[in-house]
Design an enzyme around this catalytic site. Structure first.
Site, PDB file in Angstrom:
ATOM      1  N   TYR A 190       0.840  -1.202   0.000  1.00 54.96           N
ATOM      2  CA  TYR A 190       0.000   0.000   0.000  1.00 54.96           C
ATOM      3  C   TYR A 190       0.874   1.249   0.000  1.00 54.96           C
ATOM      4  CZ  TYR A 190      -3.272   3.563   1.519  1.00 54.96           C
ATOM      5  OH  TYR A 190      -4.028   4.694   1.604  1.00 54.96           O
TER       6      TYR A 190
ATOM      7  N   LYS B  85       1.021   4.051  -2.970  1.00 55.63           N
ATOM      8  CA  LYS B  85       0.676   5.457  -2.707  1.00 55.63           C
ATOM      9  C   LYS B  85       1.844   6.356  -3.086  1.00 55.63           C
ATOM     10  CE  LYS B  85      -2.389   7.054  -0.200  1.00 55.63           C
ATOM     11  NZ  LYS B  85      -3.361   7.496   0.776  1.00 55.63           N
TER      12      LYS B  85
ATOM     13  N   ILE C 195     -13.000   6.681   5.254  1.00 53.50           N
ATOM     14  CA  ILE C 195     -14.189   7.417   4.848  1.00 53.50           C
ATOM     15  C   ILE C 195     -15.409   6.518   5.042  1.00 53.50           C
ATOM     16  CG2 ILE C 195     -15.329   8.619   2.929  1.00 53.50           C
ATOM     17  CD1 ILE C 195     -12.754  10.009   3.978  1.00 53.50           C
TER      18      ILE C 195
ATOM     19  N   THR D 298     -18.012   4.767   4.062  1.00 51.69           N
ATOM     20  CA  THR D 298     -18.599   4.208   2.842  1.00 51.69           C
ATOM     21  C   THR D 298     -19.228   2.858   3.174  1.00 51.69           C
ATOM     22  OG1 THR D 298     -16.563   3.037   2.240  1.00 51.69           O
ATOM     23  CG2 THR D 298     -16.821   5.304   1.403  1.00 51.69           C
TER      24      THR D 298
END
Length: 103
Positions: free
Chosen positions: A4, A8, A37, A39
């Site tokens: 990850y 990024k 977030i 979601t």
């Protein structure tokens, strides 16, 4: 977490490189890096985990809460607007301060 982090870093590098490449033609390139977030996908993840996983995620954010899709969209709308006409090659963290913990 290294895949990850590597991905990024690659996206941030791509953003900067693209800004250098297309900026002289008046094209702006920026990245938006959201934190946790609210979601449906995140809610599903939290439902599969122990109850304290959500609290732990919230505690990592300086603001002590998760973000909303609307908050991310507001930053994107700003970056697309004339108000951000002199912004390019930047990575905008919309993460409630969680990335500050890793700086």
């Amino acid at each position: 977490m290294f895949p990850y982090a590597s991905a990024k870093a690659g996206l941030v590098g791509l953003t900067r490189s693209m800004a250098l490449e297309v900026g002289p033609r008046g094209v702006r390139v920026n990245a938006v890096s959201p934190g946790y977030i609210e979601t449906d996908l995140l809610a599903e993840y939290f439902e599969q985990e122990q109850p304290d996983v959500r609290r732990e995620a919230e505690s990592k954010h300086i603001l002590g809460r998760l973000g909303t899709p609307e908050q991310v969209a507001s930053v994107v709308a700003f970056l697309l607007s004339d108000a951000a006409g002199f912004v390019t090659g930047a990575d905008w963290a919309v993460d409630g301060g969680v990335s500050a913990r890793f700086a």
